[in-house]
Scaffold this active site. Sequence first.
Site, PDB file in Angstrom:
ATOM      1  N   GLN A 176       3.243   9.841   1.297  1.00 26.52           N
ATOM      2  CA  GLN A 176       4.545   9.159   1.403  1.00 26.52           C
ATOM      3  C   GLN A 176       5.473   9.536   0.243  1.00 26.52           C
ATOM      4  OE1 GLN A 176       2.526   5.172   2.355  1.00 26.52           O
ATOM      5  NE2 GLN A 176       4.429   5.043   3.507  1.00 26.52           N
TER       6      GLN A 176
ATOM      7  N   CYS B 221       5.984  -0.130   7.589  1.00 29.40           N
ATOM      8  CA  CYS B 221       5.636   1.074   6.840  1.00 29.40           C
ATOM      9  C   CYS B 221       6.848   1.493   6.026  1.00 29.40           C
ATOM     10  CB  CYS B 221       5.225   2.190   7.803  1.00 29.40           C
ATOM     11  SG  CYS B 221       4.706   3.698   6.963  1.00 29.40           S
ATOM     12  N   LEU B 222       6.625   1.797   4.761  1.00 29.50           N
ATOM     13  CA  LEU B 222       7.730   2.198   3.893  1.00 29.50           C
ATOM     14  C   LEU B 222       8.363   3.514   4.370  1.00 29.50           C
ATOM     15  CD1 LEU B 222       6.126   1.267   0.465  1.00 29.50           C
ATOM     16  CD2 LEU B 222       7.970   0.042   1.646  1.00 29.50           C
TER      17      LEU B 222
ATOM     18  N   HIS C 230      -4.423   1.413   7.865  1.00 33.36           N
ATOM     19  CA  HIS C 230      -3.048   1.946   7.912  1.00 33.36           C
ATOM     20  C   HIS C 230      -2.911   3.113   6.920  1.00 33.36           C
ATOM     21  CE1 HIS C 230       1.520   1.199   7.951  1.00 33.36           C
ATOM     22  NE2 HIS C 230       1.366   1.963   6.882  1.00 33.36           N
ATOM     23  N   GLU C 231      -3.452   2.942   5.712  1.00 35.24           N
ATOM     24  CA  GLU C 231      -3.311   3.984   4.682  1.00 35.24           C
ATOM     25  C   GLU C 231      -4.165   5.212   4.996  1.00 35.24           C
ATOM     26  OE1 GLU C 231      -0.886   3.530   2.996  1.00 35.24           O
ATOM     27  OE2 GLU C 231      -0.667   1.362   2.967  1.00 35.24           O
TER      28      GLU C 231
ATOM     29  N   HIS D 181      -2.479   7.406   7.322  1.00 37.95           N
ATOM     30  CA  HIS D 181      -1.489   8.290   6.678  1.00 37.95           C
ATOM     31  C   HIS D 181      -2.147   9.581   6.201  1.00 37.95           C
ATOM     32  CE1 HIS D 181       2.346   6.208   6.488  1.00 37.95           C
ATOM     33  NE2 HIS D 181       1.816   5.109   5.993  1.00 37.95           N
TER      34      HIS D 181
ATOM     35  N   GLY E 101       0.845  -1.191   0.000  1.00 34.04           N
ATOM     36  CA  GLY E 101       0.000   0.000   0.000  1.00 34.04           C
ATOM     37  C   GLY E 101       0.878   1.237   0.000  1.00 34.04           C
TER      38      GLY E 101
END
Length: 171
Positions: free
Chosen positions: A51, A94-95, A136-137, A140, A46
């Site tokens: 990000q 998480c990236l 999670h997204e 963000h 995702g």
Amino acid sequence: MAIREIIVLPDKQLRLVSRPIEKVTPEIRALAADMFETMYDAPGIGLAAIQVAEPIRLITMDIAKKEDGTDPRVFINPEILSSSEETSTYEEGCLSIPEYYEEVERPARVRVRFMDLDGKMHEEDAEGLYATCIQHEIDHLNGKLFVDYLSKLKRDRVLKKFTKAAKLSEK
Ligand code: GNR
Ligand code: NI
């Protein structure tokens, strides 16, 4: 198409509240294409636009198992309409917090409403990895990170590690 740089902790942009998308323009489509390329390259399941330093309410996702091929999905202005009382726990990563993984407990099922790149509205029930990933997204988009669900001790430890790493690579 291009791979974009993914911003990481302690970049303050990760704390921005992203703004809604009013209209699906060619620029939005191009950004979504870049986000898929960036997400698959990372690799991740995702990616939220913030990000790649774009504070707009756009998410790309692909949670297909490798053997099933790909399932690229776009979520514009996603909203959680309801959440289950029942929770489930997943080890999240998480990236924007590379190589750090911790278990997070979240509602096991959520009902989500979103728009696609054709401007069409959808409502879906998510469970399992899909439910975890969409939560999670959407976090963000609201400036929230999964480490915010951990103890202050763990969160401070991670933040300190990334702050130190950023300083070292500065000069
Ligand atoms: O690639 C990712 N894996 C992942 C695993 C468990 C829970 C959430 C995620 S999302 C993450 C990519 C990312 O940082 N998205 O914002
Ligand atoms: Ni993330």
